[in-house]
Design a protein around this motif. Structure first.
Motif, mmCIF file in Angstrom:
data_model
loop_
_atom_site.group_PDB
_atom_site.id
_atom_site.type_symbol
_atom_site.label_atom_id
_atom_site.label_comp_id
_atom_site.label_asym_id
_atom_site.label_seq_id
_atom_site.Cartn_x
_atom_site.Cartn_y
_atom_site.Cartn_z
ATOM 1 N N TYR A 116 0.846 -1.206 0.000
ATOM 2 C CA TYR A 116 0.000 0.000 0.000
ATOM 3 C C TYR A 116 0.876 1.248 0.000
ATOM 4 O O TYR A 116 1.916 1.282 0.657
ATOM 5 N N GLU A 117 0.430 2.261 -0.760
ATOM 6 C CA GLU A 117 1.242 3.479 -0.876
ATOM 7 C C GLU A 117 0.797 4.593 0.069
ATOM 8 O O GLU A 117 1.548 5.522 0.332
ATOM 9 N N VAL A 118 -0.453 4.498 0.538
ATOM 10 C CA VAL A 118 -0.923 5.423 1.572
ATOM 11 C C VAL A 118 -1.631 4.586 2.629
ATOM 12 O O VAL A 118 -2.558 3.852 2.322
ATOM 13 N N VAL A 119 -1.166 4.681 3.868
ATOM 14 C CA VAL A 119 -1.808 3.945 4.954
ATOM 15 C C VAL A 119 -2.228 4.964 6.004
ATOM 16 O O VAL A 119 -1.386 5.567 6.664
ATOM 17 N N TYR A 120 -3.535 5.186 6.123
ATOM 18 C CA TYR A 120 -4.002 6.157 7.103
ATOM 19 C C TYR A 120 -4.465 5.457 8.358
ATOM 20 O O TYR A 120 -4.874 4.301 8.332
ATOM 21 N N ALA A 121 -4.366 6.186 9.473
ATOM 22 C CA ALA A 121 -4.774 5.626 10.760
ATOM 23 C C ALA A 121 -6.201 6.066 11.050
ATOM 24 O O ALA A 121 -6.519 7.242 10.999
ATOM 25 N N ILE A 122 -7.077 5.087 11.306
ATOM 26 C CA ILE A 122 -8.491 5.385 11.561
ATOM 27 C C ILE A 122 -8.734 5.447 13.068
ATOM 28 O O ILE A 122 -8.381 4.526 13.795
ATOM 29 N N ARG A 123 -9.350 6.531 13.503
ATOM 30 C CA ARG A 123 -9.619 6.707 14.938
ATOM 31 C C ARG A 123 -10.820 5.868 15.332
ATOM 32 O O ARG A 123 -11.966 6.240 15.047
ATOM 33 N N GLU A 124 -10.534 4.748 15.973
ATOM 34 C CA GLU A 124 -11.610 3.845 16.345
ATOM 35 C C GLU A 124 -12.343 4.410 17.549
ATOM 36 O O GLU A 124 -13.559 4.443 17.613
ATOM 37 N N LYS A 125 -11.564 4.866 18.504
ATOM 38 C CA LYS A 125 -12.125 5.559 19.668
ATOM 39 C C LYS A 125 -11.330 6.829 19.823
ATOM 40 O O LYS A 125 -10.160 6.885 19.505
ATOM 41 N N ARG A 126 -12.012 7.867 20.289
ATOM 42 C CA ARG A 126 -11.302 9.130 20.495
ATOM 43 C C ARG A 126 -11.419 9.497 21.953
ATOM 44 O O ARG A 126 -12.213 10.335 22.334
ATOM 45 N N GLN A 127 -10.580 8.848 22.758
ATOM 46 C CA GLN A 127 -10.657 9.058 24.200
ATOM 47 C C GLN A 127 -10.425 10.508 24.585
ATOM 48 O O GLN A 127 -11.073 11.046 25.456
#
Ligand code: UDP
Ligand code: MG
Length: 331
Positions: A116-127
Protein backbone atom coordinates in the motif's frame (compact mmCIF):
# COMPACT_ATOMS: atom_id res chain seq x y z
CA UNK A 1 24.52 9.90 3.76
CA UNK A 2 21.93 7.80 2.00
CA UNK A 3 18.20 8.22 2.45
CA UNK A 4 16.62 6.74 5.55
CA UNK A 5 13.81 4.21 5.26
CA UNK A 6 11.41 6.27 7.41
CA UNK A 7 10.86 9.98 7.86
CA UNK A 8 8.65 11.01 10.77
CA UNK A 9 7.12 14.45 10.29
CA UNK A 10 5.88 16.24 13.42
CA UNK A 11 4.23 19.70 13.43
CA UNK A 12 5.00 21.64 16.59
CA UNK A 13 3.24 24.70 17.93
CA UNK A 14 3.87 25.57 21.58
CA UNK A 15 4.50 21.99 22.64
CA UNK A 16 7.27 22.48 25.24
CA UNK A 17 5.38 20.31 27.71
CA UNK A 18 5.23 17.27 25.47
CA UNK A 19 8.51 17.46 23.54
CA UNK A 20 10.75 15.43 25.87
CA UNK A 21 8.17 12.64 26.20
CA UNK A 22 7.41 12.78 22.47
CA UNK A 23 11.09 12.36 21.63
CA UNK A 24 11.40 9.47 24.07
CA UNK A 25 8.30 7.61 22.83
CA UNK A 26 9.00 8.27 19.16
CA UNK A 27 12.65 7.19 19.19
CA UNK A 28 11.68 4.18 21.32
CA UNK A 29 9.03 3.07 18.82
CA UNK A 30 11.28 3.70 15.82
CA UNK A 31 14.37 2.03 17.32
CA UNK A 32 12.24 -1.07 17.86
CA UNK A 33 11.69 -1.32 14.11
CA UNK A 34 15.38 -1.72 13.35
CA UNK A 35 15.33 0.45 10.23
CA UNK A 36 17.04 3.76 9.54
CA UNK A 37 14.91 6.81 10.15
CA UNK A 38 14.96 10.58 10.46
CA UNK A 39 12.76 12.86 12.54
CA UNK A 40 11.56 16.00 10.79
CA UNK A 41 10.24 18.43 13.41
CA UNK A 42 8.56 21.55 12.06
CA UNK A 43 8.46 24.43 14.54
CA UNK A 44 5.40 26.36 13.44
CA UNK A 45 6.30 29.70 15.05
CA UNK A 46 6.07 28.49 18.65
CA UNK A 47 6.14 31.22 21.25
CA UNK A 48 7.23 29.00 24.12
CA UNK A 49 10.50 27.14 24.63
CA UNK A 50 9.80 24.54 21.95
CA UNK A 51 12.55 25.77 19.61
CA UNK A 52 15.11 25.83 22.41
CA UNK A 53 14.23 22.25 23.32
CA UNK A 54 14.36 21.20 19.68
CA UNK A 55 17.80 22.78 19.33
CA UNK A 56 19.02 20.79 22.31
CA UNK A 57 17.61 17.54 20.89
CA UNK A 58 19.08 18.23 17.43
CA UNK A 59 22.53 18.82 18.91
CA UNK A 60 22.52 15.38 20.44
CA UNK A 61 20.89 13.40 17.63
CA UNK A 62 22.01 13.43 14.01
CA UNK A 63 18.71 11.86 12.92
CA UNK A 64 16.87 15.03 13.83
CA UNK A 65 16.05 17.77 11.36
CA UNK A 66 14.30 20.92 12.60
CA UNK A 67 12.53 23.28 10.21
CA UNK A 68 11.98 26.60 11.92
CA UNK A 69 9.17 28.69 10.40
CA UNK A 70 9.42 32.49 10.34
CA UNK A 71 5.99 32.65 12.01
CA UNK A 72 2.95 30.49 12.69
CA UNK A 73 1.73 29.27 9.30
CA UNK A 74 -0.67 26.67 10.65
CA UNK A 75 -0.76 22.92 11.10
CA UNK A 76 -1.43 22.10 7.44
CA UNK A 77 1.48 24.25 6.21
CA UNK A 78 3.72 22.66 8.84
CA UNK A 79 3.04 19.09 7.77
CA UNK A 80 3.44 20.16 4.12
CA UNK A 81 6.91 21.57 4.90
CA UNK A 82 7.82 18.34 6.68
CA UNK A 83 6.74 16.27 3.69
CA UNK A 84 8.67 18.61 1.35
CA UNK A 85 11.91 18.10 3.27
CA UNK A 86 11.52 14.47 4.28
CA UNK A 87 13.90 12.15 2.45
CA UNK A 88 12.69 8.73 3.61
CA UNK A 89 11.25 5.95 1.46
CA UNK A 90 8.14 6.16 3.62
CA UNK A 91 6.97 9.35 5.32
CA UNK A 92 4.81 9.29 8.45
CA UNK A 93 2.95 12.39 9.69
CA UNK A 94 2.08 12.34 13.37
CA UNK A 95 0.83 14.91 15.93
CA UNK A 96 3.23 16.10 18.59
CA UNK A 97 0.87 15.70 21.54
CA UNK A 98 0.99 11.88 21.57
CA UNK A 99 -2.71 11.57 20.78
CA UNK A 100 -1.46 9.45 17.89
CA UNK A 101 0.57 6.70 19.61
CA UNK A 102 4.00 6.29 17.93
CA UNK A 103 3.70 2.53 18.48
CA UNK A 104 1.01 2.44 15.76
CA UNK A 105 3.64 3.38 13.16
CA UNK A 106 4.81 -0.24 13.11
CA UNK A 107 1.35 -1.32 11.98
CA UNK A 108 1.23 1.36 9.30
CA UNK A 109 4.63 0.16 8.07
CA UNK A 110 3.37 -3.42 7.90
CA UNK A 111 0.67 -2.39 5.41
CA UNK A 112 3.25 -0.38 3.47
CA UNK A 113 5.40 -3.49 3.11
CA UNK A 114 2.34 -5.30 1.78
CA UNK A 115 2.36 -2.80 -1.08
CA UNK A 116 0.00 0.00 0.00
CA UNK A 117 1.24 3.48 -0.88
CA UNK A 118 -0.92 5.42 1.57
CA UNK A 119 -1.81 3.95 4.95
CA UNK A 120 -4.00 6.16 7.10
CA UNK A 121 -4.77 5.63 10.76
CA UNK A 122 -8.49 5.39 11.56
CA UNK A 123 -9.62 6.71 14.94
CA UNK A 124 -11.61 3.85 16.35
CA UNK A 125 -12.13 5.56 19.67
CA UNK A 126 -11.30 9.13 20.49
CA UNK A 127 -10.66 9.06 24.20
CA UNK A 128 -9.05 12.45 24.33
CA UNK A 129 -11.57 14.49 22.41
CA UNK A 130 -14.60 16.27 23.83
CA UNK A 131 -18.14 15.24 22.91
CA UNK A 132 -18.50 18.55 21.04
CA UNK A 133 -15.39 17.89 18.95
CA UNK A 134 -16.37 14.29 18.22
CA UNK A 135 -19.92 15.09 17.17
CA UNK A 136 -19.07 18.15 15.05
CA UNK A 137 -16.26 16.22 13.36
CA UNK A 138 -18.57 13.27 12.65
CA UNK A 139 -21.22 15.56 11.16
CA UNK A 140 -18.69 17.52 9.12
CA UNK A 141 -16.99 14.50 7.54
CA UNK A 142 -20.32 12.94 6.65
CA UNK A 143 -21.44 16.18 5.03
CA UNK A 144 -18.13 16.46 3.19
CA UNK A 145 -18.56 12.97 1.80
CA UNK A 146 -21.97 13.82 0.44
CA UNK A 147 -20.95 16.99 -1.34
CA UNK A 148 -17.56 15.99 -2.77
CA UNK A 149 -16.50 13.45 -5.32
CA UNK A 150 -13.22 12.82 -3.47
CA UNK A 151 -13.38 9.78 -1.26
CA UNK A 152 -12.08 11.13 2.04
CA UNK A 153 -12.12 8.27 4.56
CA UNK A 154 -14.19 8.86 7.70
CA UNK A 155 -12.60 9.28 11.12
CA UNK A 156 -9.09 9.87 9.89
CA UNK A 157 -6.82 12.79 10.63
CA UNK A 158 -3.37 13.53 9.32
CA UNK A 159 -1.75 10.57 11.07
CA UNK A 160 -0.68 8.41 8.13
CA UNK A 161 2.19 6.84 6.23
CA UNK A 162 2.90 7.71 2.61
CA UNK A 163 5.20 6.00 0.17
CA UNK A 164 7.85 8.07 -1.63
CA UNK A 165 5.81 7.89 -4.83
CA UNK A 166 2.71 9.31 -3.14
CA UNK A 167 4.82 12.00 -1.45
CA UNK A 168 6.28 13.11 -4.78
CA UNK A 169 2.76 13.36 -6.23
CA UNK A 170 1.56 15.26 -3.18
CA UNK A 171 4.43 17.75 -3.48
CA UNK A 172 2.98 18.87 -6.82
CA UNK A 173 -0.20 20.18 -5.12
CA UNK A 174 0.66 23.67 -3.95
CA UNK A 175 -2.74 25.18 -3.22
CA UNK A 176 -2.80 27.60 -0.32
CA UNK A 177 -5.98 26.83 1.61
CA UNK A 178 -4.80 23.35 2.36
CA UNK A 179 -6.91 20.45 3.48
CA UNK A 180 -4.15 17.88 3.44
CA UNK A 181 -6.28 14.80 4.19
CA UNK A 182 -8.43 15.66 1.15
CA UNK A 183 -5.41 16.24 -1.08
CA UNK A 184 -3.96 12.88 -0.09
CA UNK A 185 -7.21 11.14 -1.03
CA UNK A 186 -7.28 13.06 -4.28
CA UNK A 187 -3.88 11.83 -5.50
CA UNK A 188 -5.09 8.24 -5.50
CA UNK A 189 -2.59 5.33 -5.27
CA UNK A 190 -3.26 2.19 -3.29
CA UNK A 191 -4.73 3.37 0.01
CA UNK A 192 -5.79 1.50 3.10
CA UNK A 193 -6.52 2.17 6.77
CA UNK A 194 -5.45 0.79 10.14
CA UNK A 195 -7.70 1.28 13.19
CA UNK A 196 -6.26 2.65 16.41
CA UNK A 197 -7.41 4.13 19.69
CA UNK A 198 -6.71 7.84 19.94
CA UNK A 199 -5.23 8.77 23.30
CA UNK A 200 -5.60 11.89 25.32
CA UNK A 201 -3.23 14.76 24.80
CA UNK A 202 -0.10 14.03 26.86
CA UNK A 203 0.14 17.58 28.25
CA UNK A 204 -0.83 21.13 27.42
CA UNK A 205 -4.01 22.28 25.68
CA UNK A 206 -5.31 21.94 22.14
CA UNK A 207 -3.73 24.25 19.57
CA UNK A 208 -6.93 24.06 17.52
CA UNK A 209 -9.42 26.51 19.05
CA UNK A 210 -12.91 26.69 17.53
CA UNK A 211 -11.88 29.55 15.22
CA UNK A 212 -9.11 27.48 13.60
CA UNK A 213 -11.39 24.44 13.42
CA UNK A 214 -14.07 26.38 11.55
CA UNK A 215 -11.55 27.83 9.11
CA UNK A 216 -10.14 24.36 8.53
CA UNK A 217 -13.62 22.93 7.91
CA UNK A 218 -14.48 25.70 5.47
CA UNK A 219 -11.18 25.21 3.63
CA UNK A 220 -12.01 21.52 3.29
CA UNK A 221 -15.49 22.20 2.01
CA UNK A 222 -14.53 24.90 -0.50
CA UNK A 223 -11.40 23.09 -1.73
CA UNK A 224 -13.32 20.01 -2.69
CA UNK A 225 -16.85 21.17 -3.44
CA UNK A 226 -18.95 23.78 -5.21
CA UNK A 227 -21.96 22.76 -3.11
CA UNK A 228 -22.12 26.06 -1.17
CA UNK A 229 -22.20 27.99 -4.45
CA UNK A 230 -24.87 25.67 -5.80
CA UNK A 231 -26.84 26.20 -2.61
CA UNK A 232 -26.97 29.90 -3.47
CA UNK A 233 -28.30 29.02 -6.92
CA UNK A 234 -30.93 26.62 -5.55
CA UNK A 235 -32.19 29.08 -2.96
CA UNK A 236 -32.34 31.65 -5.76
CA UNK A 237 -34.60 29.34 -7.78
CA UNK A 238 -36.80 28.56 -4.81
CA UNK A 239 -37.31 32.20 -3.89
CA UNK A 240 -37.89 33.17 -7.52
CA UNK A 241 -40.55 30.46 -7.85
CA UNK A 242 -42.21 31.55 -4.61
CA UNK A 243 -42.14 35.16 -5.80
CA UNK A 244 -43.81 34.09 -9.04
CA UNK A 245 -46.66 32.45 -7.10
CA UNK A 246 -46.90 35.60 -5.01
CA UNK A 247 -47.23 37.73 -8.13
CA UNK A 248 -50.09 35.59 -9.43
CA UNK A 249 -51.84 35.92 -6.10
CA UNK A 250 -51.37 39.70 -5.97
CA UNK A 251 -52.72 40.14 -9.49
CA UNK A 252 -55.69 37.92 -8.71
CA UNK A 253 -56.53 39.85 -5.55
CA UNK A 254 -56.21 43.14 -7.39
CA UNK A 255 -58.37 42.15 -10.33
CA UNK A 256 -61.06 39.97 -8.81
CA UNK A 257 -61.58 41.12 -5.23
CA UNK A 258 -62.32 44.34 -3.52
CA UNK A 259 -60.23 43.62 -0.43
CA UNK A 260 -58.01 46.49 0.58
CA UNK A 261 -54.51 45.07 1.24
CA UNK A 262 -52.82 46.37 4.33
CA UNK A 263 -49.70 44.51 3.12
CA UNK A 264 -47.15 46.09 5.41
CA UNK A 265 -46.13 42.97 7.32
CA UNK A 266 -45.81 40.81 4.22
CA UNK A 267 -43.72 43.50 2.52
CA UNK A 268 -41.26 43.70 5.37
CA UNK A 269 -41.03 39.92 5.68
CA UNK A 270 -40.32 39.49 1.96
CA UNK A 271 -37.73 42.27 1.93
CA UNK A 272 -35.90 40.90 4.93
CA UNK A 273 -36.00 37.32 3.68
CA UNK A 274 -34.78 38.18 0.21
CA UNK A 275 -32.16 40.56 1.57
CA UNK A 276 -30.87 37.82 3.86
CA UNK A 277 -30.68 35.23 1.11
CA UNK A 278 -28.90 37.69 -1.16
CA UNK A 279 -26.34 38.62 1.46
CA UNK A 280 -25.62 34.97 2.30
CA UNK A 281 -25.20 34.18 -1.39
CA UNK A 282 -22.88 37.15 -1.86
CA UNK A 283 -20.90 36.04 1.18
CA UNK A 284 -20.47 32.53 -0.19
CA UNK A 285 -19.33 33.89 -3.54
CA UNK A 286 -16.98 36.21 -1.66
CA UNK A 287 -15.41 33.26 0.18
CA UNK A 288 -14.55 31.61 -3.09
CA UNK A 289 -13.29 34.86 -4.66
CA UNK A 290 -11.09 35.46 -1.62
CA UNK A 291 -9.59 32.01 -2.06
CA UNK A 292 -9.03 32.63 -5.78
CA UNK A 293 -7.30 35.91 -4.86
CA UNK A 294 -5.01 34.08 -2.43
CA UNK A 295 -4.08 31.52 -5.08
CA UNK A 296 -3.42 34.21 -7.69
CA UNK A 297 -1.00 36.03 -5.40
CA UNK A 298 1.12 32.90 -5.54
CA UNK A 299 2.81 33.39 -2.19
CA UNK A 300 4.79 30.47 -0.80
CA UNK A 301 2.92 28.17 1.57
CA UNK A 302 5.41 28.87 4.36
CA UNK A 303 8.66 30.70 5.00
CA UNK A 304 11.55 29.00 6.71
CA UNK A 305 13.88 30.93 8.99
CA UNK A 306 16.44 28.13 9.16
CA UNK A 307 16.86 24.40 9.09
CA UNK A 308 18.72 22.91 12.02
CA UNK A 309 20.27 19.53 12.51
CA UNK A 310 23.04 17.39 11.13
CA UNK A 311 20.80 15.73 8.60
CA UNK A 312 20.25 19.01 6.74
CA UNK A 313 23.99 19.57 6.29
CA UNK A 314 24.91 16.15 4.99
CA UNK A 315 21.83 15.14 3.05
CA UNK A 316 21.10 15.97 -0.52
CA UNK A 317 17.41 16.86 -0.40
CA UNK A 318 15.16 15.02 -2.79
CA UNK A 319 13.94 17.26 -5.58
CA UNK A 320 11.22 19.54 -4.22
CA UNK A 321 7.86 19.86 -5.90
CA UNK A 322 7.12 22.91 -8.02
CA UNK A 323 6.77 26.05 -5.96
CA UNK A 324 7.72 24.43 -2.67
CA UNK A 325 8.31 26.55 0.41
CA UNK A 326 10.38 29.68 0.22
CA UNK A 327 13.58 27.79 0.92
CA UNK A 328 13.20 26.54 -2.63
CA UNK A 329 12.73 29.11 -5.39
CA UNK A 330 9.86 28.46 -7.72
CA UNK A 331 10.68 25.95 -10.41
N1 UDP B 1 -0.12 22.61 15.33
C1 UDP B 1 0.70 23.36 14.50
N2 UDP B 1 0.32 24.63 14.18
C2 UDP B 1 -0.84 25.19 14.62
C3 UDP B 1 -1.70 24.39 15.43
C4 UDP B 1 -1.31 23.09 15.75
O1 UDP B 1 1.76 22.91 14.08
O2 UDP B 1 -1.11 26.34 14.29
C5 UDP B 1 0.29 21.23 15.68
C6 UDP B 1 0.28 20.89 17.15
O3 UDP B 1 1.49 21.24 17.78
C7 UDP B 1 0.05 19.39 17.12
C8 UDP B 1 -0.83 19.20 15.90
O4 UDP B 1 -0.66 20.37 15.11
O5 UDP B 1 1.24 18.68 16.92
C9 UDP B 1 -2.29 18.99 16.25
O6 UDP B 1 -2.72 20.03 17.13
P1 UDP B 1 -3.59 19.72 18.42
O7 UDP B 1 -3.18 18.43 19.02
O8 UDP B 1 -3.53 20.94 19.32
O9 UDP B 1 -5.03 19.61 17.78
P2 UDP B 1 -6.24 18.64 18.27
O10 UDP B 1 -5.65 17.27 18.44
O11 UDP B 1 -6.71 19.22 19.55
O12 UDP B 1 -7.22 18.73 17.16
MG1 MG C 1 -4.12 16.80 19.58
Amino acid sequence: MSHPVFSIVVPIYNEEEVLPELYRRLTGAMDAQGETYELVFVNDGSRDRSLELLRGLADGDARLKVIDFARNFGHQAAITAGMDLATGDAVVVIDADLQDPPEVIARLAEKWREGYEVVYAIREKRQGDSLFKRSTAAAFYRLLRRVTSVDIPLDTGDFRLMDRRAIEAFKGLRERHRFVRGLVSWIGFRQTGVAFVRDERHAGVTKYPLRKMLKFAFDGLTSFSFAPLQLATYSGFVTAFTAFLGILWVVWVKLFTTEALPGWASQIVCTLLLGGIQLISLGIIGEYIGRIYDEVKGRPLYITREILGNASRTDTPRAPGPGAGATFPHA
